[in-house]
Scaffold this motif. Structure first.
Motif, mmCIF file in Angstrom:
data_model
loop_
_atom_site.group_PDB
_atom_site.id
_atom_site.type_symbol
_atom_site.label_atom_id
_atom_site.label_comp_id
_atom_site.label_asym_id
_atom_site.label_seq_id
_atom_site.Cartn_x
_atom_site.Cartn_y
_atom_site.Cartn_z
ATOM 1 N N MET A 1 0.814 -1.217 0.000
ATOM 2 C CA MET A 1 0.000 0.000 0.000
ATOM 3 C C MET A 1 0.852 1.275 0.000
ATOM 4 S SD MET A 1 -3.163 -1.116 0.073
ATOM 5 C CE MET A 1 -4.203 0.176 0.716
ATOM 6 N N ALA A 2 2.209 1.132 0.220
ATOM 7 C CA ALA A 2 3.056 2.312 0.353
ATOM 8 C C ALA A 2 3.143 3.100 -0.945
ATOM 9 C CB ALA A 2 4.454 1.887 0.819
ATOM 10 N N ASP A 3 3.026 2.414 -2.091
ATOM 11 C CA ASP A 3 3.152 3.091 -3.388
ATOM 12 C C ASP A 3 1.826 3.668 -3.872
ATOM 13 O OD1 ASP A 3 5.432 0.483 -4.407
ATOM 14 O OD2 ASP A 3 5.867 2.449 -3.526
ATOM 15 N N LEU A 4 0.792 3.513 -3.092
ATOM 16 C CA LEU A 4 -0.528 4.000 -3.484
ATOM 17 C C LEU A 4 -0.839 5.328 -2.791
ATOM 18 C CD1 LEU A 4 -2.537 0.650 -3.236
ATOM 19 C CD2 LEU A 4 -1.441 1.646 -5.251
ATOM 20 N N LEU A 5 -1.643 6.136 -3.451
ATOM 21 C CA LEU A 5 -2.063 7.418 -2.878
ATOM 22 C C LEU A 5 -3.516 7.342 -2.434
ATOM 23 C CD1 LEU A 5 -0.519 10.050 -5.332
ATOM 24 C CD2 LEU A 5 0.301 9.424 -3.059
ATOM 25 N N LYS A 6 -3.791 7.901 -1.253
ATOM 26 C CA LYS A 6 -5.162 7.966 -0.769
ATOM 27 C C LYS A 6 -5.947 8.984 -1.591
ATOM 28 C CE LYS A 6 -3.577 7.219 3.994
ATOM 29 N NZ LYS A 6 -3.519 7.821 5.348
ATOM 30 N N ILE A 7 -7.276 8.820 -1.589
ATOM 31 C CA ILE A 7 -8.136 9.728 -2.348
ATOM 32 C C ILE A 7 -7.968 11.167 -1.856
ATOM 33 C CG2 ILE A 7 -10.136 9.337 -0.839
ATOM 34 C CD1 ILE A 7 -11.895 9.597 -3.368
ATOM 35 N N LYS A 8 -7.743 11.360 -0.552
ATOM 36 C CA LYS A 8 -7.549 12.705 -0.022
ATOM 37 C C LYS A 8 -6.259 13.318 -0.544
ATOM 38 C CE LYS A 8 -7.420 15.290 4.334
ATOM 39 N NZ LYS A 8 -7.487 15.197 5.820
ATOM 40 N N GLU A 9 -5.203 12.480 -0.655
ATOM 41 C CA GLU A 9 -3.926 12.981 -1.162
ATOM 42 C C GLU A 9 -4.024 13.362 -2.636
ATOM 43 O OE1 GLU A 9 -0.779 10.447 1.579
ATOM 44 O OE2 GLU A 9 -1.727 9.458 -0.134
ATOM 45 N N VAL A 10 -4.721 12.540 -3.414
ATOM 46 C CA VAL A 10 -4.895 12.824 -4.838
ATOM 47 C C VAL A 10 -5.712 14.098 -5.015
ATOM 48 C CG1 VAL A 10 -5.866 11.975 -7.010
ATOM 49 C CG2 VAL A 10 -4.722 10.391 -5.456
ATOM 50 N N SER A 11 -6.778 14.221 -4.221
ATOM 51 C CA SER A 11 -7.641 15.400 -4.295
ATOM 52 C C SER A 11 -6.859 16.672 -4.010
ATOM 53 C CB SER A 11 -8.795 15.257 -3.295
ATOM 54 O OG SER A 11 -9.597 16.411 -3.284
ATOM 55 N N THR A 17 -11.961 17.554 -6.554
ATOM 56 C CA THR A 17 -12.747 17.067 -5.419
ATOM 57 C C THR A 17 -12.848 15.546 -5.430
ATOM 58 O OG1 THR A 17 -14.864 17.159 -6.586
ATOM 59 C CG2 THR A 17 -14.129 19.169 -5.483
ATOM 60 N N ALA A 18 -13.088 14.981 -4.245
ATOM 61 C CA ALA A 18 -13.283 13.539 -4.141
ATOM 62 C C ALA A 18 -14.506 13.101 -4.941
ATOM 63 C CB ALA A 18 -13.437 13.136 -2.669
ATOM 64 N N ARG A 19 -15.532 13.968 -4.981
ATOM 65 C CA ARG A 19 -16.731 13.646 -5.763
ATOM 66 C C ARG A 19 -16.392 13.517 -7.246
ATOM 67 N NH1 ARG A 19 -21.972 17.353 -5.076
ATOM 68 N NH2 ARG A 19 -21.898 16.316 -3.059
ATOM 69 N N THR A 20 -15.518 14.421 -7.740
ATOM 70 C CA THR A 20 -15.125 14.355 -9.149
ATOM 71 C C THR A 20 -14.334 13.084 -9.432
ATOM 72 O OG1 THR A 20 -15.077 16.765 -9.331
ATOM 73 C CG2 THR A 20 -13.831 15.524 -10.975
ATOM 74 N N LEU A 21 -13.451 12.702 -8.503
ATOM 75 C CA LEU A 21 -12.687 11.463 -8.671
ATOM 76 C C LEU A 21 -13.618 10.259 -8.738
ATOM 77 C CD1 LEU A 21 -9.732 12.125 -6.195
ATOM 78 C CD2 LEU A 21 -9.595 12.020 -8.688
ATOM 79 N N ARG A 22 -14.632 10.233 -7.872
ATOM 80 C CA ARG A 22 -15.583 9.115 -7.892
ATOM 81 C C ARG A 22 -16.384 9.122 -9.193
ATOM 82 N NH1 ARG A 22 -15.875 10.406 -2.239
ATOM 83 N NH2 ARG A 22 -17.627 11.818 -2.587
ATOM 84 N N SER A 32 -9.812 2.663 -8.842
ATOM 85 C CA SER A 32 -9.222 2.739 -7.508
ATOM 86 C C SER A 32 -9.075 1.324 -6.954
ATOM 87 C CB SER A 32 -10.095 3.584 -6.569
ATOM 88 O OG SER A 32 -11.362 2.975 -6.374
ATOM 89 N N LEU A 33 -8.232 1.216 -5.948
ATOM 90 C CA LEU A 33 -7.975 -0.083 -5.326
ATOM 91 C C LEU A 33 -8.365 -0.022 -3.857
ATOM 92 C CD1 LEU A 33 -4.396 -0.658 -6.803
ATOM 93 C CD2 LEU A 33 -6.541 -1.635 -7.649
ATOM 94 N N ARG A 34 -8.862 -1.136 -3.349
ATOM 95 C CA ARG A 34 -9.154 -1.264 -1.917
ATOM 96 C C ARG A 34 -8.847 -2.698 -1.510
ATOM 97 N NH1 ARG A 34 -15.088 1.564 -1.015
ATOM 98 N NH2 ARG A 34 -15.178 2.600 -3.028
ATOM 99 N N ASN A 35 -8.581 -2.880 -0.193
ATOM 100 C CA ASN A 35 -8.505 -4.246 0.312
ATOM 101 C C ASN A 35 -9.319 -4.356 1.589
ATOM 102 O OD1 ASN A 35 -6.999 -3.261 2.477
ATOM 103 N ND2 ASN A 35 -5.022 -3.795 1.556
ATOM 104 N N TYR A 40 -10.608 3.022 2.444
ATOM 105 C CA TYR A 40 -10.547 4.168 1.549
ATOM 106 C C TYR A 40 -10.079 3.785 0.159
ATOM 107 C CZ TYR A 40 -11.036 6.932 5.796
ATOM 108 O OH TYR A 40 -11.503 7.470 6.964
ATOM 109 N N ARG A 41 -10.483 4.599 -0.822
ATOM 110 C CA ARG A 41 -10.028 4.396 -2.193
ATOM 111 C C ARG A 41 -8.560 4.777 -2.282
ATOM 112 N NH1 ARG A 41 -14.865 5.044 -6.001
ATOM 113 N NH2 ARG A 41 -16.620 5.205 -4.587
ATOM 114 N N MET A 42 -7.794 3.941 -3.031
ATOM 115 C CA MET A 42 -6.375 4.200 -3.248
ATOM 116 C C MET A 42 -6.107 4.150 -4.748
ATOM 117 S SD MET A 42 -5.210 4.358 -0.055
ATOM 118 C CE MET A 42 -3.460 3.999 -0.094
ATOM 119 N N TYR A 43 -5.113 4.931 -5.184
ATOM 120 C CA TYR A 43 -4.833 5.042 -6.604
ATOM 121 C C TYR A 43 -3.374 4.699 -6.872
ATOM 122 C CZ TYR A 43 -9.326 7.398 -6.631
ATOM 123 O OH TYR A 43 -10.655 7.679 -6.484
ATOM 124 N N ASP A 44 -3.164 3.820 -7.874
ATOM 125 C CA ASP A 44 -1.790 3.434 -8.224
ATOM 126 C C ASP A 44 -1.232 4.394 -9.263
ATOM 127 O OD1 ASP A 44 -3.009 2.742 -10.609
ATOM 128 O OD2 ASP A 44 -2.871 0.582 -10.280
#
Length: 317
Positions: A1-11, A17-22, A32-35, A40-44
């Motif tokens: 998960m270290a190489d992934l960015l959280k939705i808040k970080e990308v925003s 906005t997070a709404r636009t990303l969704r 987006s990726l989740r486990n 939270y949504r994560m982006y590679d």
């Protein structure tokens, strides 16, 4: 998960906005990726690069529909086609702006030779503008109608599309006026009835509660939402129907101006074509309107607003 960015970080990084990303994800443009351990949504890296491409294309005013076409294609043909069309659109707009500039300069010359400066009172300026408008309409106008018509045509083409919002009208009971051919007739009887009914509302009510639509053959129908306590004994003989409700693309026009109303309607349809929605053409889902009533609003604006509602549904639903 270290190489992934959280939705808040990308925003935060891309000022989106997070709404636009969704929304981009719902449109199939990014993933987006989740486990199981992280909600939270994560982006590679691939999704981030794809997002950068989307933002660049949106800066160029490329529609979501065209971005989807570009991403679905394996070669460069589609992106070249889309960008080529954008260049052509820009050329057309530049030509229109040059023509508009020339016409405005012509009018400046005409105004400088007139006595406009003596009419400093705003009311006098307004009255003069109305006189000019009437002169343009009259056949006997002795000015330069071809230049005036050119100005009208160009400014109409340069007008932005109407601002559209999506609203959800709930399923509810509505009283129907029944089909009518003469609007004046229904304005007399139905309008009087629901004005009295509205005074008896037991809860808080907000506009809009009533809608009107017209069939292709010219017949119209007026609908008015009522509370559950209302029965047909209370409706002066008007039928109560079950209104299905649903999603509508909504924009404001001007009551009584069919030209502007038509332009707003076409602007809504163009917006729908470039959105994640499509027209809802199921039985009973009609384009409707609602006149916004308010003496102070009308007096301040100088016209009556008209809401236009076009039925929509999620694309492919």
């Amino acid at each position: 998960m270290a190489d992934l960015l959280k939705i808040k970080e990308v925003s935060s990084r891309y000022d989106v906005t997070a709404r636009t990303l969704r929304y981009y994800e719902d449109m199939g443009l990014i993933n987006s990726l989740r486990n199981d351990d992280y909600a939270y949504r994560m982006y590679d890296e691939f999704s981030i690069k794809r997002l950068e491409q989307i933002l660049i294309l949106r800066r160029l005013n490329i529609s979501i529909k065209d971005i989807q076409r570009i991403f679905r294609s394996s070669g460069s043909e589609i992106v070249l086609e889309v960008l080529g069309k954008k260049v052509s659109d820009i050329d057309d707009e530049v030509a229109l702006l040059h023509e508009l500039k020339k016409i405005v300069l012509d009018f400046i010359m005409q105004i400088q030779g007139s006595d406009f400066q003596k009419d400093s009172d705003v009311k006098l300026l307004y009255e003069k503008a109305k006189e000019i408008e009437q002169q343009i309409i009259n056949v006997g106008y002795e000015g330069n109608p071809s230049r005036v018509n050119s100005l009208v045509n160009i400014t109409e083409k340069l007008k932005k599309a109407p601002e559209v919002r999506v609203v959800e009208i709930p399923r509810c009971r509505m009283v129907s006026s029944g089909y009518f051919n003469d609007l004046g007739e229904v304005l007399g009887s139905f309008d009087i009835w629901f004005s009295e009914c509205d005074k008896m509302r037991k809860g808080i009510s907000f506009s809009p509660l009533d809608f009107m639509f017209f069939e292709a053959d010219g017949r119209g129908m007026w609908l008015y939402a009522v509370e559950d306590w209302v029965t047909e004994k209370d409706t002066n003989g008007y039928e109560i129907i079950e209104f299905e409700g649903g999603l509508y693309a909504n924009a404001v026009s001007i009551d009584g101006d069919d030209d502007i109303g038509g332009r707003v309607y076409m602007g809504i349809k163009e917006w729908i074509d470039n959105s994640g929605f499509e027209l809802d053409e199921r039985e009973g889902h009609r384009t409707m309107c609602h006149m916004i009533v308010g003496e102070k609003m009308n007096r301040g604006l100088g016209y009556k607003q008209l809401d236009i509602f076009v039925p929509i549904k999620l694309r492919g639903e």
